[in-house]
Enzyme design. Structure first.
Site, PDB file in Angstrom:
ATOM      1  N   GLY A  55     -45.595   7.527  12.096  1.00 31.87           N
ATOM      2  CA  GLY A  55     -44.561   8.541  11.904  1.00 31.87           C
ATOM      3  C   GLY A  55     -43.886   8.841  13.222  1.00 31.87           C
ATOM      4  CB  CYS A  82     -48.843   4.004  14.707  1.00 30.49           C
ATOM      5  SG  CYS A  82     -47.676   4.189  16.065  1.00 30.49           S
ATOM      6  CE1 TYR A  83     -47.744  12.532  14.704  1.00 32.02           C
ATOM      7  CE2 TYR A  83     -48.342  12.284  12.390  1.00 32.02           C
ATOM      8  CZ  TYR A  83     -48.050  13.090  13.478  1.00 32.02           C
ATOM      9  OH  TYR A  83     -48.080  14.459  13.328  1.00 32.02           O
ATOM     10  CG  HIS A 169     -47.256  -0.446  13.181  1.00 35.52           C
ATOM     11  ND1 HIS A 169     -47.133   0.587  12.290  1.00 35.52           N
ATOM     12  CD2 HIS A 169     -46.773  -0.004  14.361  1.00 35.52           C
ATOM     13  CE1 HIS A 169     -46.580   1.617  12.901  1.00 35.52           C
ATOM     14  NE2 HIS A 169     -46.356   1.300  14.158  1.00 35.52           N
ATOM     15  CD  GLU A 171     -48.096  -0.953   9.171  1.00 33.42           C
ATOM     16  OE1 GLU A 171     -49.238  -1.166   9.633  1.00 33.42           O
ATOM     17  OE2 GLU A 171     -47.373  -0.036   9.585  1.00 33.42           O
ATOM     18  CG  ASP A 227     -32.406  -7.267  -6.611  1.00 29.93           C
ATOM     19  OD1 ASP A 227     -33.289  -8.138  -6.645  1.00 29.93           O
ATOM     20  OD2 ASP A 227     -31.784  -6.957  -5.587  1.00 29.93           O
ATOM     21  CE  LYS A 366     -33.434 -10.799  -4.046  1.00 31.60           C
ATOM     22  NZ  LYS A 366     -32.232  -9.965  -4.177  1.00 31.60           N
TER      23      LYS A 366
END
Ligand code: XMP
Length: 510
Positions: A55, A82-83, A169, A171, A227, A366
Site C-alpha cells: 500500500g 511490503c507495506y 512482492h 506476486e 471480453d 485476460k
C-alpha cells in the site's frame, strides 16, 4: 459446504488483485477484504491464512491504515507483503523508518536462515522491490530470514512460524520463485487444501448475477471480441432471455466481420440484434482528417445509436460491460492513460440512461477470461482473436475515411491475416493488421508507370498492449504477403513493414 479462503487484506496496493489471482492459480479460494474489515467478519470466514497487501501509506503516519490489533491473536497465519510487512512489524512492537535509499525494481535477495517459506528455493535470487520505508528493528519474538542490499530485514518471521513479512512482492512476475514462495505459505505454513478451479468461478458468478439482477433486464453492446462475448455468455447463462445484446456495425469492420460475428454469437445462444449504422458513421466521417476528431465522432455516434436502440428495451436496468482488471487499474489512473477506454466502455452512458453497471469480469485478467470462455464453450476462434480497436478501420486509414479506401484496406488486411494463420504465426503475435497510408508511390507494372497507394503492415509482440515490440516475422513470409497484396489488391503499389516499438510509437497508427 463453506469454502475456506485465504483472505487478502487490501491496504490500497495496485497488486491486490494479482495476489488474489496467484492464490487462485495455486488452487486455493481467495477473497479480498478492506483493511478496516471487522475482526468478526474475518473470523467468521474461517480462513486458512491472511495476506496483507502492500500500500502507498507509511505506518508511522497518523492516518495509516492498520488492521484490528486482535488479528494477531486469532492464531491464523499471516503473510505481510511490503507495506503489509511494515504493518506487522509496527503493530507487534518493531520499528519502521524511512529508508535512506529507496529500493525500486530488481534486487538480489539472500536467504540467511533456512525456513519452510523458502523450501525448495535457491539461497539467492532476484526479487522485485518497491518501497521507501524499511523495518529497522524487529518485533520481539521475530527473526531475520533474508536480506537485500537495501533491506537488512527483507524477510522476517515469528519464531512460532505463524507470522511472516516480505519486503518484496512475490506476486509480480519479475520476482523469481514468487509463486513457489506463495505456495509454501499456503500449503506448508497455512496447511491449505486445494479447493478452487475456474469452473467454480462460473458457478459463483452465475449465482451472484442472479442475485444482483433479480427480475430486471440487462443490455449489452457486443463487439465480437473476447471480453464482451465471454461476459455476455456468462450473463446469458445466469438470466437467459433477459439479456439483450446489440452489435453495432459502424461500417468500419474488417472483411466479412459482421457475418462472422453474428454467426458466432448466435451459435452461443445469445439474443443479439445487429444494427447497421454504417451510413450514419461514414457520413459523419466525410471530410474529417484529424485522428482525435475521428475518434470523437465515432464515440459520440456509437453512444447515440446504442442509446436509441437500448431505450426500446423494456425494463432495462443494467448495462453489461466486459471490463477486466487491467481496465480498472488503468481507469483509476494507476498506469497509463484511461483515454483509449472511453469508447470501448461506452463512457458516460450508464449515467445518462440511468443504468446500473454489471461487470462480472472485473477481477480477472485476460488469460483467465480466455480460460472461462473456454469452459463456457466459446469457440477458440473468438478467444484467440487479436484485439481490435473500438473505432475500427477508421484509425487504420490515415486521414479521411471513405468506402473505396475501406475496401482496399479490408482486402489487404485479410491477406495478411490469412497468411499469418496459414504460417502458424497468428497466435504468436499479439496483434497484426494493415494500415492504408495517405500517399501514393510510383511503380512500374508491365512497362507502364503506376502511381498507387501504400499499405503498411504492423505486427507486434506484447503482453498487455501497454508496451510492444515489432514482430520479427521472417523475410520470406513478408515477401509472400507483400507480393499477394500488390498482385491481388487493385490500387496498391507498395507494401512496407513497420519496425517501431511502443513506446515511443503506439500500436495503432492513429
Ligand atoms: P495503442 O495504439 O494506444 O493501442 O498503442 C493499444 C491497444 O489498444 C487498442 N486500441 C483501442 N481499443 N478503443 C479500443 O477498444 C480504442 O479507441 C483503441 N485505440 C487503440 C489497440 O488496438 C491496441 O491493442
Amino acid at each position: 459446504m463453506e469454502r475456506r479462503p485465504i483472505i487478502v487484506i487490501n491496504f490500497g496496493s495496485q497488486y491486490v488483485q494479482l495476489i488474489a489471482r496467484r492464490v487462485r492459480e495455486l488452487g486455493v479460494y481467495s477473497e479480498i477484504l478492506s483493511w478496516d474489515a471487522p475482526l468478526e467478519e474475518i473470523k467468521r470466514k474461517n480462513p486458512y491464512g491472511i495476506i496483507f497487501s502492500g500500500g502507498p501509506a507509511s505506518v508511522y503516519e497518523p492516518d495509516a491504515p492498520l488492521p484490528p490489533q486482535g488479528i494477531y491473536q486469532i492464531g491464523i497465519p499471516i503473510l505481510g507483503i511490503c507495506y503489509g510487512l511494515q504493518v506487522v512489524a509496527h503493530q507487534l512492537g518493531g520499528r519502521v523508518v524511512k529508508a535512506d535509499h529507496q529500493e525500486y525494481g530488481r534486487a538480489p535477495l539472500r536467504i540467511i536462515k533456512p525456513d519452510p517459506l523458502f523450501e525448495g528455493i535457491p539461497e539467492s535470487f532476484d526479487v522485485w522491490m518497491s518501497h521507501a520505508d524499511r523495518v529497522e528493528e524487529l518485533p520481539p519474538g521475530f527473526e531475520r530470514i533474508a536480506d537485500s542490499p537495501g533491506s537488512p530485514n527483507a524477510v522476517i518471521a515469528g519464531k512460532d512460524k505463524k507470522i511472516y513479512g516480505l519486503q518484496f512482492h512475490p506476486e509480480v512476475a519479475h520476482t523469481e520463485h514468487g509463486k513457489e514462495i506463495l505456495g509454501n505459505f499456503l500449503f506448508r505454513i497455512c496447511g491449505a487444501r486445494k479447493n478452487w478451479e475456474m469452473g467454480d468461478f462460473i458457478e459463483e458468478k452465475v449465482k451472484e448475477i442472479r442475485h444482483q439482477v433479480g427480475d430486471a433486464t440487462v443490455i449489452s453492446a457486443l463487439s465480437g471480441g473476447v471480453d464482451s462475448t465471454v461476459a455476455s455468455v456468462l450473463v446469458n447463462r445466469a438470466i437467459g432471455g433477459r439479456l439483450h445484446c446489440f452489435f453495432i456495425d459502424h461500417g468500419l469492420l474488417r472483411l466479412n466481420e459482421r457475418q462472422e460475428v453474428e454467426s458466432n454469437l448466435r451459435s452461443l445462444g445469445l439474443n443479439v440484434r445487429t444494427i447497421d449504422a454504417s451510413d450514419l458513421f461514414l457520413d459523419r466521417l466525410r471530410g474529417v482528417e484529424d485522428p482525435e476528431e475521428k475518434r470523437k465522432i465515432i464515440g459520440r455516434t456509437f453512444i447515440e445509436v446504442f442509446e436509441r436502440e437500448a431505450s426500446k428495451v423494456k425494463g432495462a436496468e443494467f448495462l453489461l460491460q466486459g471490463t477486466l482488471y487491467p481496465d480498472v487499474v488503468e481507469s483509476a489512473g494507476i498506469r497509463g492513460s484511461a483515454k483509449i477506454k472511453t469508447h470501448h466502455n461506452v463512457g458516460g452512458l450508464p449515467e445518462r440512461m440511468n443504468l446500473k453497471l454489471l461487470e462480472p469480469l472485473r477481477e480477472l485478467f485476460k488469460d483467465e477470461v480466455r480460460e472461462i470462455g473456454k469452459l463456457l464453450g466459446v469457440p477458440s476462434e473468438i478467444l484467440k482473436r487479436h484485439p481490435f480497436p473500438g473505432p475500427g478501420l477508421a484509425v487504420r486509414i490515415i486521414g479521411e475515411v471513405n468506402r473505396e479506401d475501406l475496401e482496399v484496406l479490408r482486402k489487404a488486411d485479410r491477406i495478411f491475416i490469412d497468411e499469418l494463420k496459414k504460417a502458424g504465426f497468428y497466435d504468436e503475435v499479439w496483434q497484426a493488421f494493415a494500415v492504408l497510408l495517405p500517399i501514393r508511390s510510383v511503380g512500374v507494372m508491365g512497362d507502364v508507370r503506376t502511381y498507387e497507394k501504400v499499405i503498411a503492415l504492423r505486427a507486434v509482440e506484447s503482453t498487455d498492449g501497454m508496451t510492444a515490440d515489432w514482430s520479427r516475422l521472417p523475410h520470406e513470409f513478408l515477401d509472400r504477403v507483400a507480393r499477394r497484396i500488390i498482385n491481388e489488391v487493385r490500387g496498391v503499389g507498395r507494401v512496407v513493414y513497420d519496425i517501431s516499438s511502443k513506446p515511443p510509437s503506439t500500436i495503432e497508427w492513429e
